[in-house]
Scaffold this motif. Structure first.
Motif, PDB file in Angstrom:
ATOM      1  N   ILE A   1       0.908  -1.052   0.115  1.00  0.00           N
ATOM      2  CA  ILE A   1       0.031   0.073   0.015  1.00  0.00           C
ATOM      3  C   ILE A   1       1.010   1.158   0.026  1.00  0.00           C
ATOM      4  CG2 ILE A   1      -2.163  -0.805   1.318  1.00  0.00           C
ATOM      5  CD1 ILE A   1      -0.957  -0.213   3.973  1.00  0.00           C
TER       6      ILE A   1
ATOM      7  N   THR B   1       2.624   4.343   1.306  1.00  0.00           N
ATOM      8  CA  THR B   1       2.777   5.016   2.522  1.00  0.00           C
ATOM      9  C   THR B   1       2.108   6.288   2.700  1.00  0.00           C
ATOM     10  OG1 THR B   1       5.124   3.990   2.724  1.00  0.00           O
ATOM     11  CG2 THR B   1       4.706   5.904   4.014  1.00  0.00           C
ATOM     12  N   GLY B   2       1.380   6.282   4.099  1.00  0.00           N
ATOM     13  CA  GLY B   2       0.462   7.545   4.507  1.00  0.00           C
ATOM     14  C   GLY B   2       0.916   8.141   5.789  1.00  0.00           C
TER      15      GLY B   2
ATOM     16  N   ASP C   1       0.118   7.543   8.727  1.00  0.00           N
ATOM     17  CA  ASP C   1       0.249   6.513   9.854  1.00  0.00           C
ATOM     18  C   ASP C   1       0.283   5.198   9.102  1.00  0.00           C
ATOM     19  OD1 ASP C   1      -0.032   5.035  12.318  1.00  0.00           O
ATOM     20  OD2 ASP C   1      -2.263   5.255  12.232  1.00  0.00           O
ATOM     21  N   PRO C   2       1.442   4.841   8.728  1.00  0.00           N
ATOM     22  CA  PRO C   2       1.579   3.772   7.781  1.00  0.00           C
ATOM     23  C   PRO C   2       1.581   2.519   8.754  1.00  0.00           C
ATOM     24  CG  PRO C   2       3.937   4.747   8.340  1.00  0.00           C
ATOM     25  CD  PRO C   2       2.836   5.936   8.637  1.00  0.00           C
TER      26      PRO C   2
ATOM     27  N   ASP D   1      -1.937   1.782   9.095  1.00  0.00           N
ATOM     28  CA  ASP D   1      -2.654   1.192   8.002  1.00  0.00           C
ATOM     29  C   ASP D   1      -2.252  -0.380   7.807  1.00  0.00           C
ATOM     30  OD1 ASP D   1      -3.586   3.546   7.391  1.00  0.00           O
ATOM     31  OD2 ASP D   1      -1.924   4.463   6.050  1.00  0.00           O
TER      32      ASP D   1
ATOM     33  N   ARG E   1      -4.493  -2.528  10.173  1.00  0.00           N
ATOM     34  CA  ARG E   1      -5.597  -2.526   9.648  1.00  0.00           C
ATOM     35  C   ARG E   1      -5.872  -3.626   8.661  1.00  0.00           C
ATOM     36  NH1 ARG E   1      -5.744   2.720  11.640  1.00  0.00           N
ATOM     37  NH2 ARG E   1      -4.783   3.614   9.583  1.00  0.00           N
ATOM     38  N   LEU E   2      -4.805  -3.388   7.590  1.00  0.00           N
ATOM     39  CA  LEU E   2      -4.821  -4.384   6.573  1.00  0.00           C
ATOM     40  C   LEU E   2      -4.521  -6.115   6.863  1.00  0.00           C
ATOM     41  CD1 LEU E   2      -4.550  -4.995   3.408  1.00  0.00           C
ATOM     42  CD2 LEU E   2      -1.866  -4.652   3.690  1.00  0.00           C
TER      43      LEU E   2
END
Length: 302
Positions: A29, A31-32, A34-35, A38, A41-42
């Motif tokens: 995914i 990188t955001g 709050d990696p 994230d 959650r995945l």
């Protein structure tokens, strides 16, 4: 099975890794901010016994936070807290430190002194010396991407420092440095937006790009000489998309090392785990936890 998380500047990879290093499942995914949250959650619903995280830095291993990442959507984010809900042992290290440990534990090199270098979006180093994974006071003993290679050029790194190896050689910085290099020569540079644009020009025979890449190889040879002086490794394992996608070019650094170090240089070898390098290293932290990491209070979460 180990939940392995690789937090990079551009991508976050989430893998399920068996104890022999083979991969059961992988997801990727962007990188955001709050990696690790994230990634957690995945991975909801996945079956695993422990968690390993390899992340860009700098970081503070005692608090479990990245503190000042120059190549990320957020410069500060937690590495441990989003994973506590799993109630599994959690191990954390810098991405290149994790990769170094993964190569040492699972790479089959058969040496006690090994360093790892990545040239990707950023540039980083990790090292195992006499069988011990080096961490430093906060987990940043390996931040040689911020070693000063050039004190005269004034090229600014993403961290704000001048003349850093990363500012001159990493994927995110090659286009900007190529333009600076051209201007120093009194040349108008072609329009380049990515490092791949520069390498494409090189392969097409563009004289300016060829001169720049020749210089880039010397920059990397000088950086590897710093690694040699710091850790005296038998093997330097090199990963990261910039180096691996242009290995036929990059391998020439080995012939240039004698210009920059009086020490016996390491063998320069291609990383064994490709895009999974950091994630496999993160898994290795849980498979065979290094003694140095235990001193920071890991594992957490149990």
């Amino acid at each position: 099975m180990i939940l392995a998380i690789d937090v990079g500047g551009t991508w976050t990879r989430v893998l399920l890794v068996r104890r022999d290093g083979s991969v059961e499942r992988r997801e990727k995914i962007r990188t955001g901010a709050d990696p690790v949250g994230d990634a957690a959650r995945l991975a909801d619903g996945w079956d695993f016994e422990a968690v390993g995280v390899g992340s860009i830095g700098p970081m503070d291993l005692r608090t479990g936070w990245v503190t000042a990442a120059p190549n990320s959507p957020s410069s500060r984010f937690p590495l441990v807290d989003p994973l506590l809900k799993f109630k599994k042992p959690i191990y954390v290290a810098n991405d290149c430190v994790a990769a170094a440990w993964g190569e040492y534990v699972l790479g089959g090199w058969g040496v006690e002194n090994l360093a790892y270098l990545t040239i990707s979006t950023g540039l980083g180093v990790g090292a195992v010396v006499n069988g011990h994974l080096l961490l430093g006071k906060e987990g940043n003993a390996h931040e040689l991407g911020h070693a000063v290679i050039d004190i005269q050029g004034g090229v600014k790194c993403g961290c704000g420092g001048l003349g850093h190896w990363e500012a001159l050689a990493s994927g995110a910085n090659i286009p900007k440095y190529f333009k600076t290099y051209a201007e120093r020569l009194g040349r108008r540079p072609p329009d380049v937006r990515t490092s791949e644009d520069v390498f494409k020009l090189y392969r097409e025979g563009d004289p300016l790009a060829q001169a720049f890449i020749d210089h880039w190889l010397d920059v990397n040879a000088a950086g590897i000489a710093v690694i040699t002086a710091a850790y005296d490794p038998e093997v330097l394992v090199v990963g990261g998309s910039v180096a691996l996608n242009h290995w036929d070019i990059f391998k020439a650094v080995e012939d240039r090392l004698r210009k920059y170090t009086p020490l016996t240089p390491p063998a320069v070898e291609r990383a064994k785990f490709g895009d999974d390098e950091v994630a496999i290293g993160a898994a290795a932290l849980a498979i065979e936890p290094p003694d140095t990491l235990k001193k920071f209070g890991y594992p957490r979460g149990v």
